[in-house]
Design an enzyme around this catalytic site. Structure first.
Site, short mmCIF file in Angstrom:
data_model
loop_
_atom_site.label_atom_id
_atom_site.label_comp_id
_atom_site.label_asym_id
_atom_site.label_seq_id
_atom_site.Cartn_x
_atom_site.Cartn_y
_atom_site.Cartn_z
CE LYS A 22 -21.26 4.87 -18.25
NZ LYS A 22 -20.20 3.97 -18.74
CG ASN A 23 -22.64 1.08 -20.13
OD1 ASN A 23 -21.87 2.04 -20.09
ND2 ASN A 23 -22.70 0.17 -19.17
CB CYS A 117 -10.16 0.90 -14.01
SG CYS A 117 -11.39 -0.37 -13.91
NE ARG A 122 -13.77 -2.78 -16.57
CZ ARG A 122 -14.69 -1.83 -16.56
NH1 ARG A 122 -14.61 -0.86 -15.71
NH2 ARG A 122 -15.68 -1.85 -17.40
CG ASP A 307 -22.62 -1.32 -14.47
OD1 ASP A 307 -21.52 -1.64 -13.98
OD2 ASP A 307 -22.76 -1.01 -15.67
NE ARG A 399 -16.19 7.44 -16.46
CZ ARG A 399 -16.16 6.16 -16.11
NH1 ARG A 399 -15.68 5.82 -14.95
NH2 ARG A 399 -16.60 5.23 -16.92
C1 UD1 Z 1 -19.33 -3.22 -19.62
C2 UD1 Z 1 -20.02 -1.97 -19.13
C3 UD1 Z 1 -19.86 -1.84 -17.63
C4 UD1 Z 1 -20.35 -3.10 -16.92
C5 UD1 Z 1 -19.71 -4.34 -17.53
C6 UD1 Z 1 -20.29 -5.64 -16.99
C7 UD1 Z 1 -19.84 -0.50 -21.06
C8 UD1 Z 1 -19.23 0.71 -21.65
N1 UD1 Z 1 -19.42 -0.84 -19.82
O1 UD1 Z 1 -17.96 -3.09 -19.33
O2 UD1 Z 1 -20.64 -0.71 -17.20
O3 UD1 Z 1 -19.99 -3.04 -15.55
O4 UD1 Z 1 -19.89 -4.36 -18.95
O5 UD1 Z 1 -21.65 -5.66 -17.16
O6 UD1 Z 1 -20.70 -1.13 -21.65
N2 UD1 Z 1 -12.69 -9.53 -19.53
C9 UD1 Z 1 -11.53 -10.23 -19.85
N3 UD1 Z 1 -10.99 -10.05 -21.10
C10 UD1 Z 1 -11.55 -9.24 -22.03
C11 UD1 Z 1 -12.73 -8.55 -21.70
C12 UD1 Z 1 -13.27 -8.71 -20.43
O7 UD1 Z 1 -10.98 -10.96 -19.03
O8 UD1 Z 1 -11.01 -9.13 -23.14
C13 UD1 Z 1 -13.30 -9.70 -18.18
C14 UD1 Z 1 -13.31 -8.42 -17.34
O9 UD1 Z 1 -12.08 -8.23 -16.67
C15 UD1 Z 1 -14.48 -8.67 -16.40
C16 UD1 Z 1 -15.44 -9.49 -17.27
O10 UD1 Z 1 -14.68 -9.98 -18.35
O11 UD1 Z 1 -14.06 -9.43 -15.30
C17 UD1 Z 1 -16.62 -8.73 -17.81
O12 UD1 Z 1 -16.17 -7.51 -18.35
P1 UD1 Z 1 -16.86 -6.84 -19.62
O13 UD1 Z 1 -18.21 -7.38 -19.84
O14 UD1 Z 1 -15.89 -6.88 -20.75
O15 UD1 Z 1 -16.98 -5.33 -19.12
P2 UD1 Z 1 -16.91 -4.07 -20.06
O16 UD1 Z 1 -17.40 -4.42 -21.40
O17 UD1 Z 1 -15.57 -3.41 -19.92
#
Ligand code: UD1
Length: 420
Positions: A22-23, A117, A122, A307, A399
């Site tokens: 998925k990711n 969420c 996030r 995850d 999902r």
């Molecule tokens: C992706 C994965 C999700 C997985 C996560 C961490 C997808 C579609 N989803 O989510 O399944 O659990 O990586 O491996 O690939 N953060 C900030 N600012 C930002 C972006 C992120 O503060 O602009 C923080 C988030 O709140 C979190 C951390 O960074 O605490 C890591 O999040 P991130 O790696 O961005 O997760 P996703 O990409 O949303």
């Protein structure tokens, strides 16, 4: 609304095939917006998040054709409206992945902010800051990110923290920017590498994906291409835990063992015997006894994946001994703990650590899925509970897990889906 009913107690035995990740599929579908012709993406999992992405692209005017094997043709040339509305983004945070491609290819994008969420706030500030550093004008107001640019310029981007979709958004945008972009402290997840491989197949120049420094030489145009999405390592890990927790023996096919090193190491620590080949992993629990409790800390790849955290909480709940599971990636990712306690688990939350003393057996109970991976962990707990477990709100599971009840049934689980 539907629910799953699981009758616990049977060791799982048999083999299953793993679906596409998925990711990886989500950013790859978004990246197909960058092409000046259609792309053909195969090994797409049949999941609700994929349907949402298709609806999102379809509403923008993108041409989509799906064949019976879930190979999707994406034709971005008919796009009319680079807009991602709140009603879709709120159901799938990964919709933010269209921001970078839309901006780089069409010069504008209006994308709803995902909001909070179940597992934390996030934010997407790092996506926005990176695009601004590349010359985009971005206004964040009224719940929307409104981005405009002529042509993005390459830039040196030092990420404050490791973000998977943030790295992906910036890598996609940089592919069509003028000059070189360097992303430092980049996410090293295998799905980032898969996206880079897809971009390179379209004609991009991306180097270093899989390390913490990614270099992208922008090109003037990208072409559509054919690409097969990599297998899902989280789905793989979840079925391995299903084998371990039930004291069974499972053979997982069509997967990539090297992507699961951290997970496999913990399963071995729990007492599992693992064998693997190029594209398969077999897990057996010698003596079919209870697993041993394990302690772990989640971290960005190649660390232990967040995850897979909830699934290991389920394992520890019925393991011998005390296990400590620490969550460092998300601030509030222990919603499954309350539900497991309702099934008789002895788990105590200490800040961001779940301390669990394994019990002999759990007891079936009605429980509620709160997010995707939490819901999978409740299904796992149900597999080792006495009596029946009812898991509600399973739209979360749909999902991210293709045909979960069919796959588990193939391994001998007694599980069925009924209207709630
Ligand atoms: C992706 C994965 C999700 C997985 C996560 C961490 C997808 C579609 N989803 O989510 O399944 O659990 O990586 O491996 O690939 N953060 C900030 N600012 C930002 C972006 C992120 O503060 O602009 C923080 C988030 O709140 C979190 C951390 O960074 O605490 C890591 O999040 P991130 O790696 O961005 O997760 P996703 O990409 O949303």
């Amino acid at each position: 609304m539907e629910r799953l009913i699981i009758a616990g107690g049977d060791p799982l035995e048999g083999s299953i095939r793993i679906s596409g990740a998925k990711n990886a599929a989500l950013p790859i579908l978004a990246a197909s917006l960058l092409g000046d012709g259609p792309s053909f993406i195969s090994n797409i999992p049949h999941l609700h998040d994929i349907t949402t992405t298709m609806e999102l692209l379809g509403r923008m005017g993108v041409g989509l054709t799906v064949d019976e094997r879930m190979c999707i043709e994406v034709d971005p040339t008919t796009l009319t409206d680079p807009f991602a509305p709140y009603d879709l983004v709120k159901t799938m945070r990964a919709s933010i992945l269209v921001l970078g491609p839309l901006l780089a290819r069409f010069g504008r994008a209006d994308v709803s902010l995902p909001g909070g969420c179940a597992i934390g706030t996030r934010p997407v500030n790092l996506h926005v800051e990176g695009l601004r550093a590349m010359g985009a004008e971005i206004d964040v107001s009224g719940g929307y990110v409104r981005a405009r640019c002529k042509r993005l310029r390459g830039a040196r981007l030092i990420m404050d923290l490791v973000t998977v979709t943030g790295t992906e958004n910036l890598m996609m945008a940089a592919s069509l920017a003028e000059g070189e972009t360097v992303i430092e402290n980049a996410a090293r997840e295998p799905e980032v590498v898969d996206l880079a491989d897809y971009l390179n197949a379209m004609g991009a120049h991306v180097e270093g994906a899989g390390t913490d420094t990614i270099r992208i030489q922008g090109v003037e145009r990208l072409a559509g291409t054919h690409y097969a999405v990599l297998p899902d390592r989280v789905e793989t890990g979840t079925y391995l835990v299903a084998g371990a927790i039930t004291g069974g023996r499972v053979l997982i096919k069509d997967t990539r063992p090297p992507l699961l090193e951290a997970v496999i190491a913990k399963l071995e620590e729990a007492g599992a015997r693992i064998r693997s080949g190029d594209d398969w992993i077999e897990l057996a629990m010698p003596g079919a006894k209870r697993p041993r409790a394990v302690s772990l800390r989640t971290a960005p790849y190649p660390g232990f994946p967040t995850d897979m955290q909830a699934q290991f909480c389920a394992l520890n709940a019925v393991a011998e001994g005390v296990g400590m599971v620490s969550e460092t990636v998300f601030e509030n990712r222990f919603m499954h703990v309350n539900e497991m306690q309702r099934m008789g688990a002895d788990i105590r939350l200490e800040g961001r650590t779940a301390v669990s003393t394994g019990v002999d057996r759990l007891t079936g109970a009605p429980v509620m899925a709160t997010d995707l991976r939490a819901s999978a962990s409740l299904v796992l707990a149900g597999l080792v509970a006495d009596g029946e477990t009812y898991v509600d709100r399973i739209y979360h599971i749909d999902r991210g897990y293709e045909c979960i009840e069919e796959k588990l049934a193939q391994l001998g689980a007694r599980i069925r889906r009924v209207p709630a």
